[in-house]
Design a protein around this motif. Sequence first.
Motif: not given
Length: 273
Positions: A111, A206, A214, A216-217, A270-273
């Motif tokens: 990731r 997100g 993004d 979060a990706a 990305q935390r928690g994903r």
Amino acid sequence: MTNPRADRVKAVRALTGRSARRRSGTFLVEGPQAVREAVAPGGPRVHDLYLTADAAARYPEIVAAARETGVRLRTGTVEVLDAMSPDAQGVVAVVDQTHGDLADVLAAGPRLVAVLAHVRDPGNAGAVLRAADAAGADAVVVSAASVDVHNPKVVRSTAGSLFHLPVVTGPELADVVTALRAAGLAVLAADGSGTHDLDDLLDVAGAAPAGVPDLAAPTAWVFGNEAWGLRDEDVTLADAVVRVPLRGRAESLNLATAATVCLYASGRAQRGR
């Protein structure tokens, strides 16, 4: 060991040079912190561990880990250890070089990946590798024409992080970007001229609109040379170019600091994903 001019001592000291490392396939790990990480279970193959008597008493956990993993321990005088390395602090190890495989890294579904493009300064390279480890990155890729990651200054600057995550060395940047993108990672170039502001990207992580990266990706960050940054042809390889906002009067951030900020921004998104 008492003779600082012995052939074995000279052979260890020679590993500060790239040609000796290339011939032997080994490298030098200096100081208690880095050696502690090297001899830990699951680490690289350690050929020999050299300590002064005082260091052996001061760092019993290193001695215990070495014995558990079958590493050969040799005790030397202060003069011997100083002859091997002036930065040893009484502890030196000779370790097999390891080179991560990009295909293996991508097969694991990373990731967050840090890519160093034409980074030449050993201290900067080691600091970025350490920051990538701390931020939770899955791997670091060091492209062709960059510093040798087994250079003693790089190894010291990683403070043991060299042994915590895969480090892929030597591929051409264009090939790396193609492989990362094919594996589903967005490729972001960190550059002061970027069209995207890092803080703005964090605000929409997100839920980024179309055409906006993004964080979060899954993401690969590309960091350039400490003197001239990323070359124009390297920037064009990326999906987007991102700048770190400068709110004060500083003209720029150094490479290691900028990389740390970018990697931690992705780690937070990305935390928690």
